[in-house]
Write an enzyme that holds these catalytic residues in place. Sequence first.
Site, PDB file in Angstrom:
ATOM      1  N   HIS A  65      -0.558   2.530   7.678  1.00 44.14           N
ATOM      2  CA  HIS A  65      -0.694   2.995   6.484  1.00 44.14           C
ATOM      3  C   HIS A  65       1.175   3.518   5.645  1.00 44.14           C
ATOM      4  O   HIS A  65       1.923   4.456   6.280  1.00 44.14           O
ATOM      5  CB  HIS A  65      -1.587   4.500   6.514  1.00 44.14           C
ATOM      6  CG  HIS A  65      -2.948   3.910   5.623  1.00 44.14           C
ATOM      7  ND1 HIS A  65      -3.984   3.434   5.752  1.00 44.14           N
ATOM      8  CD2 HIS A  65      -3.126   4.155   3.845  1.00 44.14           C
ATOM      9  CE1 HIS A  65      -5.206   3.627   5.410  1.00 44.14           C
ATOM     10  NE2 HIS A  65      -4.501   4.008   3.577  1.00 44.14           N
TER      11      HIS A  65
ATOM     12  N   TYR B 203     -11.947  -0.001   1.027  1.00 45.78           N
ATOM     13  CA  TYR B 203     -12.830   0.274   3.090  1.00 45.78           C
ATOM     14  C   TYR B 203     -12.680  -1.321   3.407  1.00 45.78           C
ATOM     15  O   TYR B 203     -14.749  -0.779   2.738  1.00 45.78           O
ATOM     16  CB  TYR B 203     -12.556   1.104   3.868  1.00 45.78           C
ATOM     17  CG  TYR B 203     -11.750   2.344   3.156  1.00 45.78           C
ATOM     18  CD1 TYR B 203     -10.651   2.177   4.310  1.00 45.78           C
ATOM     19  CD2 TYR B 203     -10.805   2.876   2.643  1.00 45.78           C
ATOM     20  CE1 TYR B 203      -9.181   3.168   4.503  1.00 45.78           C
ATOM     21  CE2 TYR B 203     -10.036   3.949   2.304  1.00 45.78           C
ATOM     22  CZ  TYR B 203      -8.593   3.914   3.060  1.00 45.78           C
ATOM     23  OH  TYR B 203      -7.926   4.693   3.063  1.00 45.78           O
TER      24      TYR B 203
ATOM     25  N   SER C  32      19.361   2.735  -3.680  1.00 50.34           N
ATOM     26  CA  SER C  32      19.463   3.183  -1.731  1.00 50.34           C
ATOM     27  C   SER C  32      19.053   4.204  -1.860  1.00 50.34           C
ATOM     28  O   SER C  32      18.349   5.371  -1.954  1.00 50.34           O
ATOM     29  CB  SER C  32      20.542   3.796  -2.079  1.00 50.34           C
ATOM     30  OG  SER C  32      22.089   2.843  -3.109  1.00 50.34           O
TER      31      SER C  32
ATOM     32  N   HIS D   7       0.397  -1.292  -0.218  1.00 50.76           N
ATOM     33  CA  HIS D   7       0.426   0.211  -0.016  1.00 50.76           C
ATOM     34  C   HIS D   7       0.792   1.098   0.139  1.00 50.76           C
ATOM     35  O   HIS D   7       0.549   2.468   0.639  1.00 50.76           O
ATOM     36  CB  HIS D   7      -1.498   0.090   1.346  1.00 50.76           C
ATOM     37  CG  HIS D   7      -2.333   0.631   0.972  1.00 50.76           C
ATOM     38  ND1 HIS D   7      -2.423   1.600  -0.619  1.00 50.76           N
ATOM     39  CD2 HIS D   7      -3.058   1.628   1.429  1.00 50.76           C
ATOM     40  CE1 HIS D   7      -3.822   1.859  -0.623  1.00 50.76           C
ATOM     41  NE2 HIS D   7      -3.865   2.623   1.261  1.00 50.76           N
TER      42      HIS D   7
ATOM     43  N   SER E 118      -2.993   5.463  11.013  1.00 55.12           N
ATOM     44  CA  SER E 118      -1.961   6.522   9.747  1.00 55.12           C
ATOM     45  C   SER E 118      -0.384   6.329  10.856  1.00 55.12           C
ATOM     46  O   SER E 118      -0.287   6.596  11.827  1.00 55.12           O
ATOM     47  CB  SER E 118      -2.413   7.918  10.034  1.00 55.12           C
ATOM     48  OG  SER E 118      -1.416   8.536   9.585  1.00 55.12           O
TER      49      SER E 118
ATOM     50  N   ASP F 232      20.667   3.607  -7.568  1.00 52.27           N
ATOM     51  CA  ASP F 232      19.009   4.457  -7.933  1.00 52.27           C
ATOM     52  C   ASP F 232      18.446   3.548  -6.162  1.00 52.27           C
ATOM     53  O   ASP F 232      17.134   4.360  -6.309  1.00 52.27           O
ATOM     54  CB  ASP F 232      18.294   4.622  -8.448  1.00 52.27           C
ATOM     55  CG  ASP F 232      17.635   3.129  -9.199  1.00 52.27           C
ATOM     56  OD1 ASP F 232      18.003   2.327  -8.757  1.00 52.27           O
ATOM     57  OD2 ASP F 232      17.611   3.643 -10.712  1.00 52.27           O
TER      58      ASP F 232
ATOM     59  N   THR G   9      20.245   8.114  -1.824  1.00 48.75           N
ATOM     60  CA  THR G   9      20.551   8.351  -3.731  1.00 48.75           C
ATOM     61  C   THR G   9      19.302   9.241  -3.927  1.00 48.75           C
ATOM     62  O   THR G   9      17.573   8.563  -3.200  1.00 48.75           O
ATOM     63  CB  THR G   9      21.178   8.045  -4.539  1.00 48.75           C
ATOM     64  OG1 THR G   9      20.118   6.559  -4.037  1.00 48.75           O
ATOM     65  CG2 THR G   9      22.391   7.839  -4.230  1.00 48.75           C
TER      66      THR G   9
END
Length: 728
Positions: A261, A523, A659, A152, A312, A657, A662
């Site tokens: 989330h 949901y 990582s 998600h 959340s 990329d 970065t």
Amino acid sequence: MARKTECCRLNGLEISLIVLFLLMTAVSVGLITVLALKLDSEKQEVTPEEPSPSVDPPENPYLIGVGRADCTGPVADLPMMGYANTEQTVRGIHTRLFSRAFIVDDGSKRVVFITADIGMVSQRLRLEVLQELKAKYGDLYRQDNVVISGTHTHAGVGGYFQYTLFMITSKGYIKPSIQAIVSGIVKSIDLAHRNLRPGRIFINKGQLVDSNLNRSPHSYMNNPEEERNRYEFNTDKQIVILKFTDLDGDGMGLLSWFAVHPVSMNNTNRMVSSDNLGYASYAFEQEKNIGFLPGEGPFVAGFSSSNLGDSSPNILGPVCVNTGEKCDYLNSSCPIGGKKECLAFGPGEDMFESTRMIGENMYKKAKELYSRAKQELHGPVYGAHQWVNMTDETVPLNSTHTVSTGFLFFGSFNWDTNGDPFWDGIRDAVLGPPSNETTACHRPKPILFSTGEMNSPLPWHPAIVDVQIITIGSLAIVAVPGEFTTMSGRRIREAVKKELEVKESFANAEVVVAGLCNIYTHYITTYEEYQIQRYEGASTIFGPHTLSAYIQRYRGLAKAIAHGTIRDLPKGPDPPFFDEDKLFNQVKDPVADLAPADTVFGDILEQVNPSYKVGEIASVTFVAGNPRHSGDIRDKTFVTVERFHNDTDSWEIVHTDASWETRFHWIKGLAGRSQSKVEWHIPLTAQTGTYRIQHFGHYKQIMDNNTITTPYVGTSDAFKVTKSFYYY
Ligand SMILES: *[C@@H]1O[C@H](CO)[C@@H](O)[C@H](O)[C@H]1NC(C)=O
Ligand SMILES: *[C@@H]1O[C@H](CO)[C@@H](O)[C@H](O)[C@H]1NC(C)=O
Ligand SMILES: *[C@@H]1O[C@H](CO)[C@@H](O)[C@H](O)[C@H]1NC(C)=O
Ligand SMILES: *[C@@H]1O[C@H](CO)[C@@H](O)[C@H](O)[C@H]1NC(C)=O
Ligand SMILES: *[C@@H]1O[C@H](CO)[C@@H](O)[C@H](O)[C@H]1NC(C)=O
Ligand SMILES: *[C@@H]1O[C@H](CO)[C@@H](O)[C@H](O)[C@H]1NC(C)=O
Ligand SMILES: *[C@@H]1O[C@H](CO)[C@@H](O)[C@H](O)[C@H]1NC(C)=O
């Protein structure tokens, strides 16, 4: 404003619909969170390290395989799958997305659990994966023994849906996008399949109290008091982990479930990111796979989603960003500016820091549980699955009455935000342009489509939904088709456990909810939460009895597992697989690339500094092609950070990329003039020395009607990295 609202009410006959897709995601932010939890800084219990299990391995060990594969799709100009903000198109990479597969075989049967760094699993995606598996493996991997769960993350790419509503939000069915995910998932299974070997599985669980918060406490409070009283918190704090080892006790992998989330990265982010759950995987794998770059190495750590519907990560809670006041508890509205001024924030200075902190909390807790796991799973594995027509489920209401599910949307739900021109466009296309009067009335409220009744050009929403449980010894994984709220998750776990427990081997069953599995249906709230019609309730698309219908179905699956009657379960109606030529695609191929005068692709536009201290940001900008012209980018990188080795006169790649350190930003210019800005956020732990940054890409040209793509490389000047004064 008051007048407009009035006018809308008076004209109640007008179709006042909500753009459902907004619910599915925009929703997901802690935008509407209300801080109801007093977060107490409860000290985590510190128990001494326990030795690894010393008991002999069981006589019939499981065969275990783990695998991880890159599933990052195209990273330019496609809608991101998450906040349903059409302005939020992808422009680069912060961290890569991976699919992580775990296969467990009991000697005669096998189950597979996959957690992928994507927004959710769509029916189309699952069906395409199952088709590929069938072509490769025959009947070994099927709809009943393979669970696919999405973490998600809201920072992946869309385009992998076959139902109209989702195609609209993703600008269609985007072949390169879905193909990357399908191939990544299948490859992770291939890898796990190839390295199957005898091993052991240990289970452990604990509490993580400081990493989630209920964003709709008002809905939660509508659950019966006796029920609420049984729980200390209004979100699940439980984290469950599995530890996979070979027979020598060497770790192969970790799989965990925690309900939060992955929206630490907010809707201003434009880079692909695996968010907080992905960070936890990243940190765990980096620690175990010493000497490997991110996404490489044998150890696989999956952090799966769970009943995160109302949970959340923005644990500082919501606040009116314009005035600093508290948002309204009931409707998350601000006195000035309404709901859009009410934003919730995570614990960090910015979204990156919040992502890292929530991820780090999960990683650390999982690591502690992993190191102490000693309860071993034994016994057979099972997979039970059905397809269910969720628009036509009947559940008992009481001893004399039954109720049915169906597509159900509440017009009473007020989504109070500015209309989006894109949606206005769709509305106009479908309903004809509204009269000026109507427009005035409904602005800023966008229009809702009653998607259940819409079948043009294809159905807007699925009706046929997967319900599935797999078990490994006494562990049951309940694979749910969407975002269950905290209490919905608790109810379904309890119901499943009750059914399983009639069988002795499930006497101490541990039941986990795996979120966003197999198909996405938004949901799922409890009946009581549904009455409140906050986001979660309003986007429970099969109506107030959705949860009851699911509980009934999952109990049926659990019962079949416990009673050995899985074979008798009706398979249910097959889900549709729409012809590809009926799916639409509004995404155009990017235009040919152009380098500014006197430059070539890979040239430097902004050079690095000659030296940096650790903690600083090295940054370099290149003349670039559109990243989409690099085709399938899985297992590749747009970026390397390299350190010079004087002794061998060579450059060693220290970051890609994938990582965390970065950031690859694609900067779109006019008429195909792109730039790539690469940042290296130099960690305090970086070794001093000489470094350089490289950027890899492709540019497209059209010559004599032929399209030619050509690779290029750009290389920064070498620069020094030193420890700052304070770190000597
Ligand atoms: C939210 O509720 C408050 C009262 O609690 C009310 O004054 C306000 O108008 C409501 N706002 C919205 C957008 O419904
Ligand atoms: C997103 O996070 C940034 C910090 O990284 C913050 O400045 C911004 O206000 C946030 N936006 C939303 C919509 O939460
Ligand atoms: C699902 O149920 C509805 C309502 O009974 C029915 O109209 C529809 O045809 C069913 N769909 C499928 C694919 O069976
Ligand atoms: C069952 O529910 C219905 C609908 O709410 C109600 O009319 C009926 O009286 C109830 N029956 C019993 C036995 O509670
Ligand atoms: C709506 O307003 C625009 C500009 O004010 C006007 O040109 C147009 O004719 C109006 N349309 C209708 C249907 O009244
Ligand atoms: C590299 O090696 C050479 C000779 O081996 C030495 O003279 C030089 O100082 C070294 N440079 C650095 C930066 O260490
Ligand atoms: C390019 O394609 C167009 C349309 O097919 C054709 O008319 C034109 O001659 C082609 N040009 C070249 C250089 O081949």
